[in-house]
Scaffold this motif. Structure first.
Motif, PDB file in Angstrom:
ATOM      1  N   VAL A   1       0.862  -1.192   0.000  1.00 55.14           N
ATOM      2  CA  VAL A   1       0.000   0.000   0.000  1.00 55.14           C
ATOM      3  C   VAL A   1       0.891   1.231   0.000  1.00 55.14           C
ATOM      4  O   VAL A   1       1.650   1.453   0.936  1.00 55.14           O
ATOM      5  CB  VAL A   1      -0.945   0.008   1.225  1.00 55.14           C
ATOM      6  CG1 VAL A   1      -1.895   1.200   1.153  1.00 55.14           C
ATOM      7  CG2 VAL A   1      -1.734  -1.288   1.296  1.00 55.14           C
ATOM      8  N   GLY A   2       0.801   2.051  -1.072  1.00 58.99           N
ATOM      9  CA  GLY A   2       1.582   3.277  -1.155  1.00 58.99           C
ATOM     10  C   GLY A   2       2.646   3.215  -2.233  1.00 58.99           C
ATOM     11  O   GLY A   2       3.556   2.392  -2.172  1.00 58.99           O
ATOM     12  N   ALA A   3       2.498   4.097  -3.245  1.00 59.99           N
ATOM     13  CA  ALA A   3       3.489   4.150  -4.333  1.00 59.99           C
ATOM     14  C   ALA A   3       4.412   5.343  -4.150  1.00 59.99           C
ATOM     15  O   ALA A   3       4.708   6.085  -5.081  1.00 59.99           O
ATOM     16  CB  ALA A   3       2.790   4.201  -5.688  1.00 59.99           C
TER      17      ALA A   3
ATOM     18  N   LEU B   1      -0.847  -0.659  -4.328  1.00 54.80           N
ATOM     19  CA  LEU B   1      -2.136   0.023  -4.292  1.00 54.80           C
ATOM     20  C   LEU B   1      -1.891   1.479  -3.911  1.00 54.80           C
ATOM     21  O   LEU B   1      -1.355   1.761  -2.833  1.00 54.80           O
ATOM     22  CB  LEU B   1      -3.061  -0.646  -3.263  1.00 54.80           C
ATOM     23  CG  LEU B   1      -3.054  -2.178  -3.249  1.00 54.80           C
ATOM     24  CD1 LEU B   1      -4.031  -2.703  -2.207  1.00 54.80           C
ATOM     25  CD2 LEU B   1      -3.387  -2.733  -4.623  1.00 54.80           C
ATOM     26  N   GLU B   2      -2.253   2.380  -4.791  1.00 62.23           N
ATOM     27  CA  GLU B   2      -1.949   3.796  -4.549  1.00 62.23           C
ATOM     28  C   GLU B   2      -3.232   4.622  -4.587  1.00 62.23           C
ATOM     29  O   GLU B   2      -4.010   4.533  -5.535  1.00 62.23           O
ATOM     30  CB  GLU B   2      -0.938   4.287  -5.605  1.00 62.23           C
ATOM     31  CG  GLU B   2      -0.732   5.787  -5.660  1.00 62.23           C
ATOM     32  CD  GLU B   2      -0.319   6.442  -4.337  1.00 62.23           C
ATOM     33  OE1 GLU B   2       0.578   5.943  -3.646  1.00 62.23           O
ATOM     34  OE2 GLU B   2      -0.939   7.481  -3.982  1.00 62.23           O
TER      35      GLU B   2
ATOM     36  N   ARG C   1      -7.596   3.696  -2.693  1.00 66.18           N
ATOM     37  CA  ARG C   1      -7.293   4.191  -1.340  1.00 66.18           C
ATOM     38  C   ARG C   1      -7.788   3.162  -0.346  1.00 66.18           C
ATOM     39  O   ARG C   1      -9.000   3.016  -0.147  1.00 66.18           O
ATOM     40  CB  ARG C   1      -7.962   5.553  -1.085  1.00 66.18           C
ATOM     41  CG  ARG C   1      -7.709   6.082   0.331  1.00 66.18           C
ATOM     42  CD  ARG C   1      -8.319   7.439   0.558  1.00 66.18           C
ATOM     43  NE  ARG C   1      -7.607   8.469  -0.179  1.00 66.18           N
ATOM     44  CZ  ARG C   1      -6.452   9.012   0.219  1.00 66.18           C
ATOM     45  NH1 ARG C   1      -5.889   8.629   1.344  1.00 66.18           N
ATOM     46  NH2 ARG C   1      -5.866   9.939  -0.509  1.00 66.18           N
TER      47      ARG C   1
ATOM     48  N   ASP D   1       2.518   3.322   3.331  1.00 63.18           N
ATOM     49  CA  ASP D   1       1.590   4.410   3.037  1.00 63.18           C
ATOM     50  C   ASP D   1       1.873   5.671   3.848  1.00 63.18           C
ATOM     51  O   ASP D   1       0.965   6.451   4.142  1.00 63.18           O
ATOM     52  CB  ASP D   1       0.129   3.942   3.214  1.00 63.18           C
ATOM     53  CG  ASP D   1      -0.131   3.211   4.520  1.00 63.18           C
ATOM     54  OD1 ASP D   1       0.839   2.786   5.157  1.00 63.18           O
ATOM     55  OD2 ASP D   1      -1.304   3.075   4.898  1.00 63.18           O
TER      56      ASP D   1
ATOM     57  N   LYS E   1      -2.584   4.311   7.093  1.00 66.07           N
ATOM     58  CA  LYS E   1      -3.875   3.656   7.343  1.00 66.07           C
ATOM     59  C   LYS E   1      -3.656   2.200   7.753  1.00 66.07           C
ATOM     60  O   LYS E   1      -4.379   1.661   8.605  1.00 66.07           O
ATOM     61  CB  LYS E   1      -4.701   3.716   6.039  1.00 66.07           C
ATOM     62  CG  LYS E   1      -6.094   3.167   6.152  1.00 66.07           C
ATOM     63  CD  LYS E   1      -6.994   4.176   6.813  1.00 66.07           C
ATOM     64  CE  LYS E   1      -8.403   3.646   6.977  1.00 66.07           C
ATOM     65  NZ  LYS E   1      -9.240   4.585   7.723  1.00 66.07           N
TER      66      LYS E   1
ATOM     67  N   ALA F   1       9.021  22.614   7.852  1.00 60.28           N
ATOM     68  CA  ALA F   1      10.084  22.699   6.848  1.00 60.28           C
ATOM     69  C   ALA F   1       9.528  23.381   5.609  1.00 60.28           C
ATOM     70  O   ALA F   1       8.518  22.946   5.049  1.00 60.28           O
ATOM     71  CB  ALA F   1      10.584  21.311   6.489  1.00 60.28           C
TER      72      ALA F   1
ATOM     73  N   PRO G   1      14.045  16.171   9.054  1.00 57.68           N
ATOM     74  CA  PRO G   1      14.883  16.055   7.841  1.00 57.68           C
ATOM     75  C   PRO G   1      16.296  16.604   7.990  1.00 57.68           C
ATOM     76  O   PRO G   1      17.044  16.604   7.030  1.00 57.68           O
ATOM     77  CB  PRO G   1      14.092  16.886   6.812  1.00 57.68           C
ATOM     78  CG  PRO G   1      13.302  17.855   7.591  1.00 57.68           C
ATOM     79  CD  PRO G   1      13.003  17.199   8.921  1.00 57.68           C
TER      80      PRO G   1
ATOM     81  N   GLY H   1      18.783  14.375   6.634  1.00 59.40           N
ATOM     82  CA  GLY H   1      18.451  13.798   5.332  1.00 59.40           C
ATOM     83  C   GLY H   1      18.490  12.277   5.317  1.00 59.40           C
ATOM     84  O   GLY H   1      19.057  11.677   4.406  1.00 59.40           O
TER      85      GLY H   1
ATOM     86  N   ASN I   1      16.425   7.155   3.208  1.00 54.62           N
ATOM     87  CA  ASN I   1      17.494   6.150   3.286  1.00 54.62           C
ATOM     88  C   ASN I   1      17.151   5.054   4.284  1.00 54.62           C
ATOM     89  O   ASN I   1      17.392   3.870   4.023  1.00 54.62           O
ATOM     90  CB  ASN I   1      18.813   6.817   3.674  1.00 54.62           C
ATOM     91  CG  ASN I   1      19.345   7.702   2.561  1.00 54.62           C
ATOM     92  OD1 ASN I   1      19.501   7.247   1.432  1.00 54.62           O
ATOM     93  ND2 ASN I   1      19.590   8.965   2.855  1.00 54.62           N
TER      94      ASN I   1
END
Ligand SMILES: Cc1cc2nc3c(=O)[nH]c(=O)nc-3n(C[C@H](O)[C@H](O)[C@H](O)COP(=O)(O)OP(=O)(O)OC[C@H]3O[C@@H](n4cnc5c(N)ncnc54)[C@H](O)[C@@H]3O)c2cc1C
Length: 410
Positions: free
Chosen positions: A11-13, A36-37, A138, A179, A184, A202, A314, A317, A321
């Motif tokens: 889930v999540g692209a 699934l995006e 979703r 995701d 979720k 940020a 962040p 950074g 990674n």
């Protein structure tokens, strides 16, 4: 591809979900995988403008992108190697300069625009027969029986592109939650999450500077938060930088309200004009900063990776990674299970994955919070301590080498 009964649904692209899907698909052609995006947007890479959202990728992340064949689509053009990192304190004289020569490496890493990495991973994924992206899905609810997850999208038919082709419910043996920070999947698994508000936002944008960025990542620690200028490459010059200005909320609110010219002046002043005057700034985007860490990285037949499991400040950074390290370790554990004739969703896979990843993620989360507090402290004692600390590190080649190697290992 047979979508009705998947081996693995991710889930999540985002960068992490796509990397996971591509790596598993390359290493295990027998597995049926879907990403699934929720969104139907396809990231576009502009040939004339830089994306203000960037990541500083380590050698290890680069190696992963090379293995899946994504790096070669942008590596030579849009990945900017940086050979130096300069860090200094706005409230004193302490500073440190890390150079790739300190560790006999050609560079310390690469700055790459987010949408460049995501587009390259999508392109690579599209060429693989055993994996696909289901756009507009979703994830909203699920149930589990006979070892299978049944996944249901939000029942708003308009958001699902080409719904006729989509089965309403997808079934999978293993579910991977990639995701993002407000996962979720994490919620549905009822996994508790430690949440710390940094009370900072940020602001990111691209700045065109008078002078060359010198392939250096610059970071000035202000009392109100760190300001980074990260070098960009690919559009025919060397004076564009991605700016990440993490500022306490009151300052961030003021900065958001400024017009471009006033913002550029403030930015130049905050950066002590290190790269000369700032000729122009792009559109600004803001991200409220929170640290989140899931209490567990897995539930029955499901596992969390990337920002769904942990998200950090962040300033060093490292968020993406760390997520890409999750991808590598989870892939290794799935390969190990398959070799031993186990299901990829076997509880031993999840437990071993969590054991191998948690320590690293906790250490980085703690380090980021300590940095943030240390550099936010205004009293004389702390100022002396951090300025002396920076100068000590700068004077010690051995310490520098250890810090660089530790950062590069992520
Ligand atoms: C200002 C800033 C600067 C940063 N700089 C760096 C850096 O220099 N180096 C670094 O390593 N990291 C950096 N990071 C962190 C890095 O950007 C993130 O760690 C990384 O992008 C997380 O990727 P992800 O794939 O886990 O999550 P995301 O990129 O958030 O992707 C999640 C995806 O899931 C989808 N989704 C969400 N809910 C659902 C649902 N219910 N159903 C289906 N799909 C869903 C979303 O649409 C999205 O596409 C930075 C972060 C910020 C905010």
């Amino acid at each position: 591809m047979k979508r009705q009964r998947l081996d693995i649904a991710i889930v999540g692209a985002g960068m992490v979900g796509l990397a996971q899907a591509t790596l598993l698909a390359v290493r295990h052609p027998q597995l049926q995988i879907a990403v699934l995006e929720a969104s139907t947007d396809v990231p576009q890479v502009s040939a004339t403008e830089y994306d203000p959202r960037v990541v500083a990728l380590t050698q290890s992340s680069r190696a992963l992108l090379e293995e899946v064949g994504a790096w070669e689509t942008f590596g030579a053009e849009r990945a900017c190697p940086y050979t130096e990192m300069r860090v200094w304190d706005a409230e004193g004289t302490g500073s440190v300069c890390f150079n790739s020569r300190d560790v006999q490496m050609p560079n310390l890493g690469h700055i790459v625009e987010n949408n460049v990495v995501v587009a390259a991973l999508r392109e690579r994924l599209a060429a693989l027969p055993n994996v696909e992206i289901v756009a507009g899905f979703r994830l909203e609810s699920w149930w589990r029986d006979c070892g299978l997850w049944h996944l249901q999208p939000r029942s708003d038919r308009n958001v699902v592109e080409g719904l006729e082709e989509h089965p309403e419910v997808l079934r999978t043996r293993l579910l991977v939650g990639a995701d993002g920070a407000r996962s979720k999947v994490r919620d549905l698994l009822r996994i508790r999450c430690h949440d710390t508000d940094y009370h900072q936002t940020a602001l990111v944008c691209v700045a065109k500077c008078e002078k060359s960025h010198q392939h250096t990542a610059w970071q000035r620690f202000l009392k109100t938060g760190p300001l980074a200028f990260l070098p960009l490459e690919g559009l025919g010059d060397d004076n564009h930088c991605a700016v990440v200005w993490s500022a306490d909320e009151p300052l961030a609110r003021e900065l958001v309200m400024l017009d471009d010219a006033a913002f550029a002046l403030n930015l130049e002043k905050a950066f002590e004009s290190r790269l000369g005057s700032i000729a122009s700034v792009s559109e600004r985007f803001s991200f409220p900063l929170r640290a989140r860490h899931a209490e567990s990285y897995y539930g029955p037949g499901a596992v969390l990776i990337g920002d769904a499991a942990h998200s950090i400040h962040p300033l060093a950074g490292q968020g993406a990674n760390l997520g890409l390290q999750d991808v590598l370790v989870l892939s290794e554990e799935i390969a190990r299970a398959l070799k031993r004739g186990l299901e990829p969703s076997d509880p031993s896979v999840m437990a071993r994955y969590q054991r191998r990843r948690r320590g690293d993620n906790v250490a980085t989360l703690k380090a980021m919070s300590t940095f943030k507090s240390l550099f936010g402290a205004g009293n004389l004692h702390w100022r002396w301590l951090r300025n002396t600390g920076l100068s000590m590190v700068d004077a010690s080649p051995l310490l520098k080498k250890r810090i660089i190697l530790r950062a590069m290992a992520v």
